[in-house]
Write an enzyme that holds these catalytic residues in place. Sequence first.
Site, mmCIF file in Angstrom:
data_model
loop_
_atom_site.group_PDB
_atom_site.id
_atom_site.type_symbol
_atom_site.label_atom_id
_atom_site.label_comp_id
_atom_site.label_asym_id
_atom_site.label_seq_id
_atom_site.Cartn_x
_atom_site.Cartn_y
_atom_site.Cartn_z
ATOM 1 N N CYS A 50 39.442 56.700 95.292
ATOM 2 C CA CYS A 50 40.310 55.534 95.481
ATOM 3 C C CYS A 50 41.475 55.600 94.482
ATOM 4 O O CYS A 50 41.274 55.920 93.312
ATOM 5 C CB CYS A 50 39.496 54.254 95.262
ATOM 6 S SG CYS A 50 40.467 52.761 95.524
ATOM 7 N N CYS A 54 40.172 50.432 88.968
ATOM 8 C CA CYS A 54 39.229 49.381 88.551
ATOM 9 C C CYS A 54 38.213 49.967 87.541
ATOM 10 O O CYS A 54 37.501 50.931 87.859
ATOM 11 C CB CYS A 54 38.496 48.809 89.763
ATOM 12 S SG CYS A 54 39.649 48.316 91.055
ATOM 13 N N CYS A 57 34.446 50.693 88.469
ATOM 14 C CA CYS A 57 34.082 51.257 89.775
ATOM 15 C C CYS A 57 33.866 52.774 89.774
ATOM 16 O O CYS A 57 34.725 53.541 89.325
ATOM 17 C CB CYS A 57 35.146 50.879 90.801
ATOM 18 S SG CYS A 57 34.681 51.346 92.474
ATOM 19 N N CYS A 96 28.147 44.592 106.349
ATOM 20 C CA CYS A 96 29.378 44.609 105.550
ATOM 21 C C CYS A 96 29.809 46.056 105.308
ATOM 22 O O CYS A 96 29.054 46.842 104.723
ATOM 23 C CB CYS A 96 29.105 43.886 104.242
ATOM 24 S SG CYS A 96 30.540 43.805 103.188
ATOM 25 N N CYS A 127 31.482 42.027 108.417
ATOM 26 C CA CYS A 127 32.291 41.809 107.215
ATOM 27 C C CYS A 127 32.918 43.153 106.862
ATOM 28 O O CYS A 127 32.284 44.191 107.044
ATOM 29 C CB CYS A 127 31.399 41.322 106.076
ATOM 30 S SG CYS A 127 32.285 41.155 104.509
ATOM 31 N N CYS A 187 35.562 35.909 101.962
ATOM 32 C CA CYS A 187 34.471 36.226 101.036
ATOM 33 C C CYS A 187 35.151 36.733 99.768
ATOM 34 O O CYS A 187 35.823 37.767 99.799
ATOM 35 C CB CYS A 187 33.564 37.300 101.649
ATOM 36 S SG CYS A 187 32.314 37.918 100.498
ATOM 37 N N ARG A 263 26.385 34.298 96.765
ATOM 38 C CA ARG A 263 25.516 35.480 96.920
ATOM 39 C C ARG A 263 25.133 36.104 95.590
ATOM 40 O O ARG A 263 25.985 36.369 94.746
ATOM 41 C CB ARG A 263 26.230 36.535 97.786
ATOM 42 C CG ARG A 263 25.388 37.802 97.978
ATOM 43 C CD ARG A 263 25.988 38.759 98.996
ATOM 44 N NE ARG A 263 26.217 38.083 100.238
ATOM 45 C CZ ARG A 263 27.398 38.040 100.867
ATOM 46 N NH1 ARG A 263 28.430 38.678 100.371
ATOM 47 N NH2 ARG A 263 27.528 37.377 101.994
HETATM 48 N N1 SAM Z 1 38.211 48.824 97.694
HETATM 49 C C1 SAM Z 1 37.949 47.516 98.119
HETATM 50 C C2 SAM Z 1 38.265 46.476 97.100
HETATM 51 O O1 SAM Z 1 38.221 46.757 95.925
HETATM 52 O O2 SAM Z 1 38.545 45.364 97.497
HETATM 53 C C3 SAM Z 1 36.522 47.324 98.609
HETATM 54 C C4 SAM Z 1 35.355 47.969 97.914
HETATM 55 S S1 SAM Z 1 35.014 47.409 96.280
HETATM 56 C C5 SAM Z 1 33.807 48.564 95.753
HETATM 57 C C6 SAM Z 1 34.177 45.879 96.514
HETATM 58 C C7 SAM Z 1 33.744 45.109 95.286
HETATM 59 O O3 SAM Z 1 32.565 45.677 94.720
HETATM 60 C C8 SAM Z 1 34.702 45.041 94.114
HETATM 61 O O4 SAM Z 1 35.690 44.099 94.288
HETATM 62 C C9 SAM Z 1 33.777 44.666 92.973
HETATM 63 O O5 SAM Z 1 33.767 43.265 92.798
HETATM 64 C C10 SAM Z 1 32.400 45.171 93.427
HETATM 65 N N2 SAM Z 1 31.932 46.249 92.545
HETATM 66 C C11 SAM Z 1 32.368 47.522 92.516
HETATM 67 N N3 SAM Z 1 31.748 48.233 91.560
HETATM 68 C C12 SAM Z 1 30.883 47.381 90.943
HETATM 69 C C13 SAM Z 1 29.969 47.508 89.864
HETATM 70 N N4 SAM Z 1 29.829 48.655 89.197
HETATM 71 N N5 SAM Z 1 29.240 46.435 89.520
HETATM 72 C C14 SAM Z 1 29.387 45.262 90.181
HETATM 73 N N6 SAM Z 1 30.249 45.072 91.199
HETATM 74 C C15 SAM Z 1 30.998 46.108 91.580
HETATM 75 C C1 DTB Z 2 30.721 42.561 96.536
HETATM 76 O O1 DTB Z 2 31.153 41.555 95.947
HETATM 77 N N1 DTB Z 2 29.777 43.356 96.072
HETATM 78 C C2 DTB Z 2 29.536 44.459 96.981
HETATM 79 C C3 DTB Z 2 30.447 44.094 98.171
HETATM 80 N N2 DTB Z 2 31.155 42.959 97.712
HETATM 81 C C4 DTB Z 2 31.300 45.084 98.800
HETATM 82 C C5 DTB Z 2 29.742 45.777 96.363
HETATM 83 C C6 DTB Z 2 28.877 46.031 95.165
HETATM 84 C C7 DTB Z 2 29.104 47.418 94.674
HETATM 85 C C8 DTB Z 2 28.208 47.767 93.550
HETATM 86 C C9 DTB Z 2 28.459 49.105 93.003
HETATM 87 C C10 DTB Z 2 28.278 50.241 93.950
HETATM 88 O O2 DTB Z 2 27.241 50.330 94.673
HETATM 89 O O3 DTB Z 2 29.120 51.127 93.947
HETATM 90 FE FE1 SF4 Z 3 38.962 51.220 94.742
HETATM 91 FE FE2 SF4 Z 3 36.645 50.637 93.605
HETATM 92 FE FE3 SF4 Z 3 38.801 49.270 92.938
HETATM 93 FE FE4 SF4 Z 3 37.728 48.956 95.407
HETATM 94 S S1 SF4 Z 3 36.806 48.410 93.467
HETATM 95 S S2 SF4 Z 3 39.895 49.187 94.890
HETATM 96 S S3 SF4 Z 3 36.978 51.043 95.753
HETATM 97 S S4 SF4 Z 3 38.489 51.465 92.598
#
Ligand code: SAM
Ligand code: DTB
Ligand code: SF4
Length: 339
Positions: A50, A54, A57, A96, A127, A187, A263
Amino acid sequence: MSNISRQDIAHLFDLPLMDLLMQAQTIHRQNFPANEVQISTLLSIKTGNCPEDCGYCSQSGHHRDKVGLSPEKLIAIEKVVREAKRAKANGSSRFCMGAAWKHPHDKDLPYLTTLISEVKALGMETCMTLGMLSLHQAQTLANAGLDYYNHNLDTSRAYYDSVTTTRTYDERLQTLDYVRQAGINVCSGSIVGMGESRQDRIDWIYELTQMPIPPQSIPVNLLVPIKGTPLGDKVLEEGRLSTIEWIRTIAVTRICCPKSVVRLSAGRESLTDGEQALAFMAGANSFFYGDKLLTTANSSMSNDDHLMKELGLTAKRASPKVVQITDVMSKQVDELVVA
Ligand code: SAM
Ligand code: DTB
Ligand code: SF4
């Protein structure tokens, strides 16, 4: 928009825990069936690489060398449908689908709308979480019948730069506005335990109350600390936020957004059954079910089955949005215009 102030929210956070839980559970029962939970299952349809940075992530291309996640291109529609069928058979009402994108490209829309139609045909709610959307993209997903769009604010405006630098808080709010305008349920949630202060958690909840209506669904993620990500490494070194503070955040969210589904999102895997029970007492009424979240492990399905039975929780049935004939007609008109 509610007239709750930041001071009101701070006061709730300061309550003795049992007083806070009582208030949250009372409000929960006034707005929802007491022991019913909504169950969603997640699937990553495009993983890793990506362009966003973030700090929490595993999928950011910026942390790729340190995290070592193998990226995967868009997965086949048949595979998504297979996973959705499995989720439905296991009792999930919502599927989702997440993509590691900054935003989708218009050329991806036919793939995405096909996924929505195929999953809805199973009788499930849909979703998606795909990054930023244009209004046109939100409308296209809405016309295909998308029920929810997940787009998290993650934290306060003040802490946002410490979490992500490749986009702004206002860009995030703009996409939420397009989603709302298109008639898709919003959401939008947070991650707690990223090194933010209580004031940041208060300010994030305040943001929700300032929206025209609070999101219909609010995931409260507890950071899953992933080695190799800047925020994951920080937490692994300095220690995690207390679980009680996460439970307080859920309770205050429930009180300030009484009609939203709250949630228990990422992070359950590291919690005991007792801690999760307290989170349901705090007014949470949804969780992710399935052995995997997007790239990390979730609480096991067998443990969740056991937990639901032990707590006497029942699963809410799906009620997917019916695609109106006018939506289908406007989609056909769109296609004619494009042709
Ligand atoms: N790329 C899109 C975005 O950021 O909107 C969708 C996927 S992103 C992985 C969805 C959400 O997962 C993020 O906004 C974040 O709140 C959550 N998330 C990602 N990594 C996480 C982590 N290590 N622990 C908890 N929540 C996480
Ligand atoms: C949200 O708030 N949590 C979910 C979903 N929306 C997409 C994602 C959690 C991701 C947790 C870390 C991972 O599995 O990479
Ligand atoms: Fe990309 Fe992860 Fe950020 Fe979503 S949360 S925009 S997948 S870096």
